[in-house]
Design an enzyme around this catalytic site. Structure first.
Site, PDB file in Angstrom:
ATOM      1  N   SER A  87     100.754   5.664  37.966  1.00 44.20           N
ATOM      2  CA  SER A  87      99.630   4.861  37.479  1.00 44.20           C
ATOM      3  C   SER A  87      98.305   5.302  38.103  1.00 44.20           C
ATOM      4  O   SER A  87      97.270   4.685  37.871  1.00 44.20           O
ATOM      5  CB  SER A  87      99.874   3.381  37.787  1.00 44.20           C
ATOM      6  OG  SER A  87     100.068   3.188  39.169  1.00 44.20           O
ATOM      7  N   THR A 189      96.498   0.233  40.094  1.00 51.29           N
ATOM      8  CA  THR A 189      95.327   0.930  40.627  1.00 51.29           C
ATOM      9  C   THR A 189      95.438   0.912  42.130  1.00 51.29           C
ATOM     10  O   THR A 189      95.887  -0.093  42.681  1.00 51.29           O
ATOM     11  CB  THR A 189      94.058   0.134  40.240  1.00 51.29           C
ATOM     12  OG1 THR A 189      93.933   0.162  38.818  1.00 51.29           O
ATOM     13  CG2 THR A 189      92.798   0.693  40.876  1.00 51.29           C
ATOM     14  N   THR A 207      92.457   5.119  39.406  1.00 45.90           N
ATOM     15  CA  THR A 207      93.583   4.769  38.519  1.00 45.90           C
ATOM     16  C   THR A 207      93.666   5.713  37.315  1.00 45.90           C
ATOM     17  O   THR A 207      92.661   6.358  36.965  1.00 45.90           O
ATOM     18  CB  THR A 207      93.393   3.328  37.986  1.00 45.90           C
ATOM     19  OG1 THR A 207      94.563   2.913  37.295  1.00 45.90           O
ATOM     20  CG2 THR A 207      92.207   3.203  37.048  1.00 45.90           C
ATOM     21  N   ARG A 217      89.092   4.782  26.396  1.00 48.99           N
ATOM     22  CA  ARG A 217      89.051   3.448  27.022  1.00 48.99           C
ATOM     23  C   ARG A 217      88.732   3.599  28.521  1.00 48.99           C
ATOM     24  O   ARG A 217      89.297   4.433  29.211  1.00 48.99           O
ATOM     25  CB  ARG A 217      90.394   2.747  26.844  1.00 48.99           C
ATOM     26  CG  ARG A 217      90.479   1.335  27.459  1.00 48.99           C
ATOM     27  CD  ARG A 217      91.104   1.339  28.844  1.00 48.99           C
ATOM     28  NE  ARG A 217      91.309  -0.025  29.359  1.00 48.99           N
ATOM     29  CZ  ARG A 217      91.690  -0.286  30.615  1.00 48.99           C
ATOM     30  NH1 ARG A 217      91.918   0.692  31.467  1.00 48.99           N
ATOM     31  NH2 ARG A 217      91.853  -1.526  31.014  1.00 48.99           N
ATOM     32  N   THR A 240      92.741  -5.090  40.866  1.00 43.16           N
ATOM     33  CA  THR A 240      93.746  -4.389  40.061  1.00 43.16           C
ATOM     34  C   THR A 240      94.199  -5.332  38.953  1.00 43.16           C
ATOM     35  O   THR A 240      93.974  -6.541  39.029  1.00 43.16           O
ATOM     36  CB  THR A 240      94.938  -3.937  40.931  1.00 43.16           C
ATOM     37  OG1 THR A 240      95.864  -3.206  40.113  1.00 43.16           O
ATOM     38  CG2 THR A 240      95.650  -5.103  41.586  1.00 43.16           C
ATOM     39  N   GLY A 241      94.825  -4.765  37.940  1.00 42.56           N
ATOM     40  CA  GLY A 241      95.284  -5.591  36.825  1.00 42.56           C
ATOM     41  C   GLY A 241      94.517  -5.267  35.560  1.00 42.56           C
ATOM     42  O   GLY A 241      93.930  -4.183  35.446  1.00 42.56           O
TER      43      GLY A 241
HETATM   44  N1  ASP Z   1      92.630  -2.133  36.468  1.00 39.47           N
HETATM   45  C1  ASP Z   1      93.250  -0.988  35.859  1.00 39.47           C
HETATM   46  C2  ASP Z   1      92.659  -0.789  34.501  1.00 39.47           C
HETATM   47  O1  ASP Z   1      92.411  -1.744  33.798  1.00 39.47           O
HETATM   48  C3  ASP Z   1      94.727  -1.067  35.741  1.00 39.47           C
HETATM   49  C4  ASP Z   1      95.478  -1.753  36.861  1.00 39.47           C
HETATM   50  O2  ASP Z   1      94.989  -1.884  37.942  1.00 39.47           O
HETATM   51  O3  ASP Z   1      96.604  -2.196  36.641  1.00 39.47           O
HETATM   52  O4  ASP Z   1      92.479   0.343  34.103  1.00 39.47           O
END
Ligand code: ASP
Length: 333
Positions: A87, A189, A207, A217, A240-241
């Site tokens: 990731s 991330t 990330t 994107r 993160t997320g």
């Molecule tokens: N925040 C990251 C994104 O939206 C992904 C993640 O941290 O899970 O690209």
């Protein structure tokens, strides 16, 4: 001066002399007495369990009295360069066209900032972001322009799509269904924030973003104020997320501003998550499909974290050692 004094006073009142952190889903007191005048430094925090290894690299810099900026760059380069971390960076999952596109940003104690988005073929986007910060008059480069800049600075062009991610992408193509779900391990991330022995803060965030995203994107991770924010007078935060939700509330800037108002890092993360909860409900969306986690650190070395739902953890390294902590969360059912 007055503001600074007020900040310390309010923090002391708000936390009754101690800081709170989330630990295994419960609130726990840290041993930092903010009235003692002591600062817990150096210290480094980073997201997810790959943060443990990343923290070790950052700690090498911090324990030798190095700069927080150098520590966070060295730290996040560990998962970036790890082909098994799917990731972040090298070996990351691709977008729906099979292209691995990377997002990263960095911020130092002087509020210098650098960022790259949708960068292909470069294993360490965080180092390109740092070069954007240090060698250009700009703060953000994207796509082809970011790649050209990286190559001009001597970065090697590489294939980042490795077998495991390519296989998964080909499988995904059979349905081509993009439904971001919470806690499905197709994104993550590394966000890292650190306070060095000089008492300076810096942060880094990197990330490969949401797997099978649309080409082009960009998430929150390369956006200063969303995926990362540092204010050397107050504190630092990273996220993160689901990036779309973090951008919607300019998440990490919000967390730092809440700390400026006197909130502990823990309370600031909680309030930012509550903002996401409210907006999600207002928009008629299902909170169960959303995951966002914040981690925050203040000038005293106190820290905290909060997320929408269970499953998020973060790593903390200070003089007491390196440990993984399960973040407390909002959605209990
Ligand atoms: N925040 C990251 C994104 O939206 C992904 C993640 O941290 O899970 O690209």
């Amino acid at each position: 001066m007055t503001n600074r004094r007020n900040f310390l006073k309010t923090t002391a009142l708000a936390t009754a002399g101690v800081a709170f952190q989330a630990f295994n889903g419960k609130s726990e007191e840290t041993e930092i007495d903010i009235n003692s005048g002591k600062t817990n430094k150096p210290i480094v925090l980073s997201t997810w369990n790959f943060g443990l290894q990343a923290n070790e690299a950052a700690w090498e810099v911090l324990k030798n009295k190095g700069r927080a900026l150098d520590a966070v760059e060295a730290g996040v380069k560990i998962p970036e360069g790890d082909p098994n971390e799917r990731s972040v960076g090298y070996g990351g999952r691709p977008d729906r066209e099979g292209k691995v596109t990377l997002d990263a940003c960095i911020m130092d104690e002087f509020s210098n900032i650098g960022s790259v988005a949708c960068l292909e073929h470069i294993k360490h986007p965080i180092s390109v972001a740092r070069m954007v910060m240090e060698k250009t008059p700009h703060v953000m480069l994207v796509g082809e322009g970011a790649l050209q800049f990286a190559l001009s600075q001597g970065f090697k062009r590489e294939n980042l799509l490795l077998e495991a991610s390519e296989k998964e992408w080909k499988e995904w193509l059979k349905t081509s269904e993009y439904v971001p779900k919470a806690n499905i391990e197709n994104h993550d991330t590394i966000g890292m924030i650190a306070l060095d022995v000089q008492g300076n803060l810096s942060g880094a965030c990197t990330t490969s973003g949401m797997a099978f995203k649309m080409h082009g994107r960009v998430g929150d991770s390369p956006i200063i104020g969303a995926g990362l924010y540092v204010d050397n007078e107050i504190g630092a935060a990273t996220a993160t997320g689901h990036g779309e939700e973090v951008i919607r509330i300019t998440g990490c800037h919000l967390v730092v501003e809440l700390m400026r108002q006197g909130k502990s890092p823990q309370k600031a993360c909680e309030e930012a998550v509550m903002r996401i909860v409210k907006l999600t409900q207002n928009r008629g969306k299902n909170l169960k499909d959303i995951q966002v986690g914040f981690i925050a650190l203040n000038k005293k070395g106190e820290y905290g974290s909060y997320c929408v739902q269970g499953g998020f953890n973060y790593a903390v390294h200070d003089a007491a050692g390196n440990k993984l902590i399960d973040a407390n969360y909002y959605l209990k059912t």
